[in-house]
Design a protein around this motif. Structure first.
Motif, PDB file in Angstrom:
ATOM      1  N   MET A  33      -3.261  -2.839  -9.298  1.00 34.47           N
ATOM      2  CA  MET A  33      -2.289  -2.909  -8.205  1.00 34.47           C
ATOM      3  C   MET A  33      -1.358  -1.711  -8.334  1.00 34.47           C
ATOM      4  O   MET A  33      -1.044  -1.274  -9.447  1.00 34.47           O
ATOM      5  N   ASP A  68      -5.375   1.926  -1.800  1.00 35.79           N
ATOM      6  CA  ASP A  68      -4.314   1.033  -2.247  1.00 35.79           C
ATOM      7  C   ASP A  68      -4.507   0.577  -3.688  1.00 35.79           C
ATOM      8  O   ASP A  68      -3.531   0.341  -4.409  1.00 35.79           O
ATOM      9  N   TRP A 109      -2.294 -11.087  -2.409  1.00 36.62           N
ATOM     10  CA  TRP A 109      -2.596  -9.753  -1.875  1.00 36.62           C
ATOM     11  C   TRP A 109      -3.441  -9.905  -0.621  1.00 36.62           C
ATOM     12  O   TRP A 109      -4.559 -10.435  -0.671  1.00 36.62           O
ATOM     13  N   CYS A 110      -2.941  -9.449   0.514  1.00 38.83           N
ATOM     14  CA  CYS A 110      -3.706  -9.428   1.771  1.00 38.83           C
ATOM     15  C   CYS A 110      -4.049  -7.976   2.065  1.00 38.83           C
ATOM     16  O   CYS A 110      -3.165  -7.153   2.320  1.00 38.83           O
ATOM     17  N   HIS A 111      -5.336  -7.666   2.029  1.00 43.64           N
ATOM     18  CA  HIS A 111      -5.750  -6.264   2.000  1.00 43.64           C
ATOM     19  C   HIS A 111      -5.794  -5.603   3.370  1.00 43.64           C
ATOM     20  O   HIS A 111      -5.753  -4.385   3.468  1.00 43.64           O
ATOM     21  N   TYR A 162       6.462  -1.732  -0.238  1.00 37.61           N
ATOM     22  CA  TYR A 162       5.319  -2.197  -1.026  1.00 37.61           C
ATOM     23  C   TYR A 162       5.042  -3.668  -0.715  1.00 37.61           C
ATOM     24  O   TYR A 162       3.907  -4.071  -0.429  1.00 37.61           O
ATOM     25  N   ALA A 206       3.604  -4.214   2.728  1.00 40.31           N
ATOM     26  CA  ALA A 206       2.237  -3.716   2.924  1.00 40.31           C
ATOM     27  C   ALA A 206       1.178  -4.748   2.550  1.00 40.31           C
ATOM     28  O   ALA A 206       0.113  -4.807   3.185  1.00 40.31           O
ATOM     29  N   TYR A 207       1.449  -5.596   1.540  1.00 35.75           N
ATOM     30  CA  TYR A 207       0.398  -6.458   1.010  1.00 35.75           C
ATOM     31  C   TYR A 207       0.766  -7.946   0.916  1.00 35.75           C
ATOM     32  O   TYR A 207      -0.131  -8.791   0.868  1.00 35.75           O
TER      33      TYR A 207
END
Length: 654
Positions: free
Chosen positions: A479, A425, A504-506, A492, A495-496
């Motif tokens: 990013m 990512d 941002w949550c990975h 997009y 996803a995060y």
């Protein structure tokens, strides 16, 4: 939770710390900005508070070639939306091809004992000819060039030629099946497609001519399908393909000359990488030139403490983002060492023979490889001269505490071991090595410079010494630029950023340690929830790996009786069976080493465990099969046939 060690496994000496690039950078920040930073923790805190100044300093100190422009960061409060160096112009390949001369740029060793050595001038010449040939096919800014190739010098040259023109490069390894290739490259419609004629693996010569014939029938966008020789069948294979040409014929019209470079905006796309999940067609993750370059320069120089002339090796395929990370070492004027084939053929010492022969300074690999060496009983510390080796890096999955100990007892005592974690990512790392700090058993040392990493509870609260979600609270240059064919950015964002807005949550389950390090506990979507308690699968694996009879394992949560029960599948040492005594030993180890809640309700013996093509165990695919649901993208797996063992298992029906 990791077992607490009383003493670090390794600590850098005072001289090593004093000479490190991190120490230099601390002094530079203090000098430029009037600060009084004294260690890595201070430097990290400053770097995330002062993003513009930090990344500006990385640009300058690492000698980025390009026009920086007036602004460093705009819309810093937006994720996604923040823009680093919005006025900049640069070319990725120009930065990687900065060095010329007769010094070695690339050294390649294949399992079949094929060796190649390219100087910087050799690499320039090959890139020049490829650039001209691609240009003749109409390849230009924004076009895609795809490669189904081993990790060999030609692959790097193809990437450099494509990105020099402003084209976007994407790759996979030649063991991918027809469907896997089409699921990836069919989405991005390459203008030129490169493939080898075959490869070697585990002592076997594998021709892919028949597979290429089928791929060529369905991959209709390339004007040319270029076959690169490895087995000596390139011309013959190309002759079977519509639009096929072998590499020699493709390059024959062009003599080497100076490479030209198309300078483009900071976020101009250079790579498309693919998610390796098994829940559908892979996501096409687009990465930009400037962000990728800056992150890799920072990680090589400051996190790995590398200098021009150092020797960097990473065991990787072209279907894993560590290949992209490896090749950026050219921008730091490193010599890159490439390998293709099985790391256990003809024997488990093959990569250490390579390391000894060439004097590697960095040995990069996967956690699974280190665990396998441990289980094999290999002790390079007794058989190989690894005096040049300063750093071992491990990624792909969490490195078990016992594997940390094995590195120091079985490979080398005085070596910096850096467990690192990030992903496709971000084509880089969130957490990785600090060359100035001690290594503690089972712990990743630090958050990367410029990366505002934290661990949050489910309700969005920062937590220490507790399990939670790995997040990044401020923007960073690498990013993704976008997802391919995601015009409104909805995929997009989902996803995060859906979990915690503007954060941002990975998707990793993690925990800070009392040393300021981090432990990755597994993927959030594979987290187990027996009786509502969240358990990371890595916590179970860390205990199971201590049992010599268990070669590897996979844990899932099975929906059962209005709750979830933990099920553990184990692959055992040859000749071993899962009897009552072994079940008891496994459960006792997990109960004592982790907690009673971690103890599986069921333990089942299997002969194979499904993995993605980058070597990661896939809990999600196993979970789907156990619950009788289809696995939508088996092409993401290197061994999809393994899933058959998990269907309608009698032990799991009661």
């Amino acid at each position: 939770m990791t077992e607490q060690a009383a003493h670090p496994l390794w600590q850098p000496g005072a001289e090593r710390i004093a000479k490190s690039h991190v120490t230099w950078l601390i002094g530079e920040v203090n000098s430029r900005f009037g600060t009084s930073l004294s260690n890595y923790a201070d430097l990290h805190a400053w770097s995330v508070k002062n993003l513009s100044a930090f990344w500006d300093l990385v640009w300058d100190s690492c000698g980025v070639i390009g026009e920086k422009g007036a602004q460093r960061l705009i819309d810093a409060d937006k994720m996604p939306g923040a823009q680093f160096f919005p006025d900049a112009k640069l070319n990725f390949a120009e930065n990687l091809l900065r060095k010329t001369g007769s010094g070695e740029a690339l050294v390649f060793r294949g399992e079949d004992k094929l060796e190649k050595r390219l100087t910087h001038d050799d690499l320039h010449a090959l890139v020049s000819r490829l650039q001209q040939a691609l240009k003749a096919e109409g390849v230009g800014v924004g076009d895609r060039v795809a490669a189904m190739m081993p990790n060999m010098p030609e692959t790097i040259a193809i990437m450099l030629a494509a990105t020099s023109l402003g084209a976007i490069f994407s790759s996979c390894s030649p063991d991918f099946g027809e469907r896997g290739v089409l699921d990836r490259f069919g989405q991005i419609e390459p203008k030129v497609f490169f493939a080898c004629d075959g490869y070697w693996y585990n002592g076997k010569r594998v021709s892919i001519a028949d597979k290429l014939v089928e791929i060529s029938k369905h991959l209709t966008t390339p004007s040319k399908l270029v076959v690169v020789p490895y087995l000596g069948e390139a011309a013959e294979t190309a002759g079977r393909l519509d639009r096929g040409v072998d590499l020699d014929a493709f390059l024959t019209p062009f003599a080497a000359k100076a490479v030209t470079f198309e300078r483009l905006p900071f976020n101009h796309p250079i790579y498309i990488l693919f998610s390796s999940g098994t829940t559908g067609v892979p996501k096409c993750i687009v990465h930009g030139a400037g962000g990728t370059l800056l992150q890799h320069l920072k990680e090589h120089r400051y996190q790995c403490d590398l200098s021009p002339g150092d020797k960097l090796f990473y065991f990787t395929t072209c279907g894993w983002m560590m290949w992209n990370w490896l090749v950026s070492g050219l921008a730091s004027e490193l010599t890159l060492f490439l390998f293709d084939g099985s790391p256990f053929a003809p024997s488990p010492k093959v990569l250490f023979d390579y390391a000894q022969d060439e004097g590697f300074n960095v040995f990069g690999t996967s956690a699974k490889y280190i665990d396998s060496l441990h289980k094999e009983g290999l002790k390079p510390i007794e058989t190989h001269d690894l005096s040049a080796l300063r750093l071992i890096t491990s990624t792909g999955s969490p490195l078990a505490p016992e594997s940390f100990e094995y590195v120091y007892s079985g490979i080398k005592k005085d070596v910096h071991l850096a467990s690192i974690s990030g992903g496709t990512d971000i084509v880089s790392c969130f957490v990785l090595g600090d060359p100035t700090a001690p290594v503690w058993k089972g712990e990743i040392q630090a958050a990367g410079l410029g990366m505002a990493v934290d661990v949050w509870s489910e309700d969005g609260r920062p937590v220490k010494l507790e399990r939670g979600e790995l997040v990044c609270t401020r923007p960073f240059p690498s990013m993704p630029v976008m997802f391919w064919n995601d015009k409104d950015g909805a995929k997009y964002h989902a996803a995060y950023f859906d979990r915690f807005p503007n954060i941002w949550c990975h998707g990793d389950f993690a925990m800070w340690t009392e040393h300021g390090g981090l432990v990755i506990l597994g993927r959030s979507d594979a987290t187990l929830n027996p009786q509502g308690v969240r358990i990371g699968t890595a916590e179970i694996y860390a205990q199971v790996e201590q049992i010599p009879d268990v070669m590897e394992s996979v844990a899932i949560g099975q929906d059962w009786d209005n709750d979830v029960r933990v099920v553990l599948f184990v692959r055992l040492r040859e000749g071993t069976t899962l009897d009552e005594d072994l079940v008891r030993r496994i459960k006792t180890q997990i109960r004592v080493g982790a907690s009673p809640r971690h103890v599986p309700a069921k333990i089942v013996q299997v002969t194979d465990i499904p993995r993605t093509r980058s070597g990661k165990i896939t809990e999600l695919a196993v979970r789907e099969v156990v619950h009788g649901r289809p696995v939508k993208n088996t092409e993401a797996l290197s061994n999809p046939e393994a899933l058959d063992q998990y269907r309608e298992v009698p032990d799991l029906l009661s």
